[in-house]
Every structure is written in C-alpha cells, then in structure tokens.
Design an enzyme around this catalytic site. Sequence first.
Site, PDB file in Angstrom:
ATOM      1  N   ARG A   1       6.267  12.668  -2.333  1.00 21.39           N
ATOM      2  CA  ARG A   1       6.583  13.214  -0.868  1.00 21.39           C
ATOM      3  C   ARG A   1       7.586  12.113   0.243  1.00 21.39           C
ATOM      4  O   ARG A   1       7.427  11.083  -0.781  1.00 21.39           O
ATOM      5  CB  ARG A   1       5.120  13.070  -0.172  1.00 21.39           C
ATOM      6  CG  ARG A   1       4.456  12.300   0.069  1.00 21.39           C
ATOM      7  CD  ARG A   1       2.891  12.642   0.657  1.00 21.39           C
ATOM      8  NE  ARG A   1       2.971  12.969   1.765  1.00 21.39           N
ATOM      9  CZ  ARG A   1       2.651  12.107   2.886  1.00 21.39           C
ATOM     10  NH1 ARG A   1       2.763  11.004   3.085  1.00 21.39           N
ATOM     11  NH2 ARG A   1       2.744  12.881   4.091  1.00 21.39           N
TER      12      ARG A   1
ATOM     13  N   ASN B   1       7.589  -6.027  -1.113  1.00 20.81           N
ATOM     14  CA  ASN B   1       7.886  -4.618  -0.068  1.00 20.81           C
ATOM     15  C   ASN B   1       6.602  -4.391  -0.174  1.00 20.81           C
ATOM     16  O   ASN B   1       5.902  -3.947  -0.699  1.00 20.81           O
ATOM     17  CB  ASN B   1       8.552  -3.067  -0.799  1.00 20.81           C
ATOM     18  CG  ASN B   1       8.666  -2.073   0.164  1.00 20.81           C
ATOM     19  OD1 ASN B   1       7.953  -2.614   1.246  1.00 20.81           O
ATOM     20  ND2 ASN B   1       9.020  -0.953  -0.140  1.00 20.81           N
TER      21      ASN B   1
ATOM     22  N   ASP C   1       0.775 -15.765   6.143  1.00 22.91           N
ATOM     23  CA  ASP C   1       0.410 -17.007   6.013  1.00 22.91           C
ATOM     24  C   ASP C   1       0.898 -17.344   4.950  1.00 22.91           C
ATOM     25  O   ASP C   1       1.143 -18.179   4.416  1.00 22.91           O
ATOM     26  CB  ASP C   1      -0.782 -17.503   6.665  1.00 22.91           C
ATOM     27  CG  ASP C   1      -0.676 -17.317   7.874  1.00 22.91           C
ATOM     28  OD1 ASP C   1      -0.193 -17.771   9.016  1.00 22.91           O
ATOM     29  OD2 ASP C   1      -2.041 -16.988   8.478  1.00 22.91           O
TER      30      ASP C   1
ATOM     31  N   ALA D   1       3.209  -0.744   4.302  1.00 20.09           N
ATOM     32  CA  ALA D   1       2.785  -0.948   6.086  1.00 20.09           C
ATOM     33  C   ALA D   1       1.972  -2.785   6.826  1.00 20.09           C
ATOM     34  O   ALA D   1       2.328  -2.452   7.726  1.00 20.09           O
ATOM     35  CB  ALA D   1       1.826  -0.245   6.026  1.00 20.09           C
TER      36      ALA D   1
ATOM     37  N   HIS E   1      12.552  -3.038   1.836  1.00 22.67           N
ATOM     38  CA  HIS E   1      12.461  -1.776   2.396  1.00 22.67           C
ATOM     39  C   HIS E   1      13.188  -0.930   1.816  1.00 22.67           C
ATOM     40  O   HIS E   1      14.549  -0.834   2.151  1.00 22.67           O
ATOM     41  CB  HIS E   1      12.140  -1.504   4.054  1.00 22.67           C
ATOM     42  CG  HIS E   1      10.950  -2.553   4.576  1.00 22.67           C
ATOM     43  ND1 HIS E   1       9.455  -2.875   4.472  1.00 22.67           N
ATOM     44  CD2 HIS E   1      11.423  -4.293   4.929  1.00 22.67           C
ATOM     45  CE1 HIS E   1       8.626  -3.548   4.746  1.00 22.67           C
ATOM     46  NE2 HIS E   1      10.317  -4.895   5.506  1.00 22.67           N
TER      47      HIS E   1
ATOM     48  N   GLU F   1      12.266 -10.136   1.281  1.00 23.64           N
ATOM     49  CA  GLU F   1      11.902  -8.443   1.574  1.00 23.64           C
ATOM     50  C   GLU F   1      12.854  -7.717   0.948  1.00 23.64           C
ATOM     51  O   GLU F   1      13.715  -7.569   1.848  1.00 23.64           O
ATOM     52  CB  GLU F   1      11.146  -9.086   3.259  1.00 23.64           C
ATOM     53  CG  GLU F   1      10.873  -8.495   3.376  1.00 23.64           C
ATOM     54  CD  GLU F   1      10.380  -7.830   4.954  1.00 23.64           C
ATOM     55  OE1 GLU F   1      10.888  -9.283   5.452  1.00 23.64           O
ATOM     56  OE2 GLU F   1       9.420  -7.148   5.339  1.00 23.64           O
TER      57      GLU F   1
ATOM     58  N   TYR G   1      12.287   8.341   0.913  1.00 23.28           N
ATOM     59  CA  TYR G   1      11.975   6.658   0.201  1.00 23.28           C
ATOM     60  C   TYR G   1      12.391   7.796  -0.918  1.00 23.28           C
ATOM     61  O   TYR G   1      12.459   7.145  -1.337  1.00 23.28           O
ATOM     62  CB  TYR G   1      10.666   6.944   0.242  1.00 23.28           C
ATOM     63  CG  TYR G   1       9.775   6.461   1.768  1.00 23.28           C
ATOM     64  CD1 TYR G   1      10.654   5.154   1.855  1.00 23.28           C
ATOM     65  CD2 TYR G   1       8.589   7.497   1.718  1.00 23.28           C
ATOM     66  CE1 TYR G   1       9.612   4.964   2.953  1.00 23.28           C
ATOM     67  CE2 TYR G   1       7.700   6.387   2.987  1.00 23.28           C
ATOM     68  CZ  TYR G   1       8.630   5.405   3.388  1.00 23.28           C
ATOM     69  OH  TYR G   1       7.690   5.345   4.587  1.00 23.28           O
TER      70      TYR G   1
ATOM     71  N   PRO H   1       0.685  -1.397  -0.436  1.00 26.37           N
ATOM     72  CA  PRO H   1      -0.248  -0.483   0.070  1.00 26.37           C
ATOM     73  C   PRO H   1       0.461   1.085   0.100  1.00 26.37           C
ATOM     74  O   PRO H   1       1.736   1.607   1.089  1.00 26.37           O
ATOM     75  CB  PRO H   1      -0.566   0.057   1.246  1.00 26.37           C
ATOM     76  CG  PRO H   1      -0.306  -0.622   1.724  1.00 26.37           C
ATOM     77  CD  PRO H   1       0.177  -1.955   0.642  1.00 26.37           C
ATOM     78  N   ASN H   2       0.513   1.719  -0.877  1.00 27.17           N
ATOM     79  CA  ASN H   2       1.193   3.449  -0.627  1.00 27.17           C
ATOM     80  C   ASN H   2       2.195   3.775  -1.726  1.00 27.17           C
ATOM     81  O   ASN H   2       2.315   4.689  -1.641  1.00 27.17           O
ATOM     82  CB  ASN H   2       1.271   4.310   0.262  1.00 27.17           C
ATOM     83  CG  ASN H   2      -0.183   4.043   1.333  1.00 27.17           C
ATOM     84  OD1 ASN H   2      -1.331   4.776   0.250  1.00 27.17           O
ATOM     85  ND2 ASN H   2      -0.635   3.349   1.828  1.00 27.17           N
TER      86      ASN H   2
ATOM     87  N   ARG I   1      13.727   3.223  12.632  1.00 30.68           N
ATOM     88  CA  ARG I   1      12.482   4.523  12.429  1.00 30.68           C
ATOM     89  C   ARG I   1      11.700   4.078  13.815  1.00 30.68           C
ATOM     90  O   ARG I   1      11.430   3.592  14.947  1.00 30.68           O
ATOM     91  CB  ARG I   1      11.920   3.697  10.840  1.00 30.68           C
ATOM     92  CG  ARG I   1      12.427   4.445   9.713  1.00 30.68           C
ATOM     93  CD  ARG I   1      11.700   4.579   8.748  1.00 30.68           C
ATOM     94  NE  ARG I   1      10.748   5.272   8.539  1.00 30.68           N
ATOM     95  CZ  ARG I   1       9.729   5.143   7.661  1.00 30.68           C
ATOM     96  NH1 ARG I   1       9.990   4.010   7.066  1.00 30.68           N
ATOM     97  NH2 ARG I   1       8.740   5.965   7.631  1.00 30.68           N
TER      98      ARG I   1
HETATM   99  O1  CA2 Z   1      10.380   1.319   3.673  1.00 28.82           O
HETATM  100  C1  CA2 Z   1       9.939   0.971   3.029  1.00 28.82           C
HETATM  101  O2  CA2 Z   1      10.262   0.556   2.179  1.00 28.82           O
HETATM  102  C2  CA2 Z   1       9.020   0.347   3.826  1.00 28.82           C
HETATM  103  O3  CA2 Z   1       8.190  -0.983   3.449  1.00 28.82           O
HETATM  104  C3  CA2 Z   1       8.048   1.928   2.925  1.00 28.82           C
HETATM  105  C4  CA2 Z   1       6.099   1.640   3.649  1.00 28.82           C
HETATM  106  C5  CA2 Z   1       6.159   1.493   4.645  1.00 28.82           C
HETATM  107  O4  CA2 Z   1       4.712   1.795   6.122  1.00 28.82           O
HETATM  108  C6  CA2 Z   1       6.794   0.637   5.345  1.00 28.82           C
HETATM  109  O5  CA2 Z   1       7.122   0.314   6.960  1.00 28.82           O
HETATM  110  C7  CA2 Z   1       8.603   0.930   5.325  1.00 28.82           C
HETATM  111  C8  CA2 Z   1       5.720   3.406   3.332  1.00 28.82           C
HETATM  112  C9  CA2 Z   1       4.836   3.332   1.645  1.00 28.82           C
HETATM  113  C10 CA2 Z   1       4.637   4.302   1.140  1.00 28.82           C
HETATM  114  O6  CA2 Z   1       5.309   4.989   0.630  1.00 28.82           O
HETATM  115  C11 CA2 Z   1       5.193   5.966   0.199  1.00 28.82           C
HETATM  116  C12 CA2 Z   1       6.185   7.305   0.027  1.00 28.82           C
HETATM  117  C13 CA2 Z   1       6.184   8.701  -0.782  1.00 28.82           C
HETATM  118  C14 CA2 Z   1       4.941   8.593  -0.433  1.00 28.82           C
HETATM  119  C15 CA2 Z   1       3.512   8.378   0.029  1.00 28.82           C
HETATM  120  C16 CA2 Z   1       3.766   6.472   0.693  1.00 28.82           C
END
Ligand code: CA2
Length: 157
Positions: free
Chosen positions: A27, A83, A96, A86, A109, A107, A32, A19-20, A116
């Site tokens: 942003r 990846n 599972d 969340a 990230h 995996e 990221y 997700p996301n 974090r």
């Molecule tokens: O560090 C990673 O790749 C994460 O999997 C990214 C997730 C976060 O919830 C994990 O804890 C770590 C978040 C992905 C959403 O990324 C965005 C990037 C830019 C703007 C909005 C969301």
Amino acid sequence: MTSPTSNEPSRTVLVLNGPNLNLLGTRQPEIYGADTLADVERLCRTTAGGLGLDVDFRQSNSEGALVDAVQEARSALAGIVINPAAYSHTSIALMDALAACDLPIVEVHLSNIHRREEFRHLSYVSKVAGAVIAGCGPQGYALALQRIAALLGPGPA
Ligand code: CA2
C-alpha cells in the site's frame, strides 16, 4: 550473523529495517513505491556483491530486536545501513545502541521525510549516523552500501 573465518576484517554489512517495512509494496505506493522488501533485499545483495561486501538483511517490528541486532553487529560486522522507519522519530534506545557502535552507519529513508509531516522531520538516528539518505526510494540502500564500501576501502585481493 556471519563472521570471517580468517583474520581478515568482516566485509558484512547489516542492513536493518524497522517496523512495517515488511508491508512495503502492499500500500501507499505513491509514497514508498511498488517494490517489496524482498525486492530491496535483492537490490542490496546485487549491489553488495559488486562492491565485495556481504549483506545481513533483517527486518523487525520490535524496537528491542533492532537494538539487539545493532549490538550484535557492533563487534562482528563492517557497517550498518539502517532504515529505522517510525523508530527514527521516537527511539532513544536505538540511537544509543548505534552511538555505541564504532562502525560506519548510514541511515536510509525511502521517502523524503523532510517534505512530509512535521513529526517525521526529527530523526534521533540522524544524530549518530555518519550519513543520511532520504527520498531516493530503494536506490537509497544501494547508495548507502556504496558509501560504506568507500569508507571501508578495498577488501582482500
Ligand atoms: O521513508 C521511509 O523509509 C520511512 O522510514 C518509512 C516509515 C516511516 O514511518 C518513516 O517516517 C519514513 C514507514 C515504513 C512503513 O512502510 C509501509 C509501506 C507500505 C505499507 C505500509 C507501511
């Protein structure tokens, strides 16, 4: 999902994004980076090509769709780079589904989840992944594909 036309085993790796991650590059570049998910996909395709692999690159915001993709890969593909975003920290369903796969699973990230917030330190997916890469940005995806290629060994000449 593509499947081999001959009796050769699949060389297609599912690269699954949670997700996301479709918002990547829009942003929080300090966490990221500036690359978009399309940039990450390009990197995966280029890397995979050099390793004799194909990539089935997907993103979903839905936990059920991610579980479905893992289940489909289980019988058809060569490995999974995931990846889970969340859902890493919440999804026993995804854990599972991955545990039921007899495939190499890496995996990834983008950020180092261990430096974090506390709630990001636990990943259920890490409990069933063969390897975990965190904090390397998009390069983590390329490293994950290299790892899967090494585990699969050389493909057909
Ligand atoms: O560090 C990673 O790749 C994460 O999997 C990214 C997730 C976060 O919830 C994990 O804890 C770590 C978040 C992905 C959403 O990324 C965005 C990037 C830019 C703007 C909005 C969301």
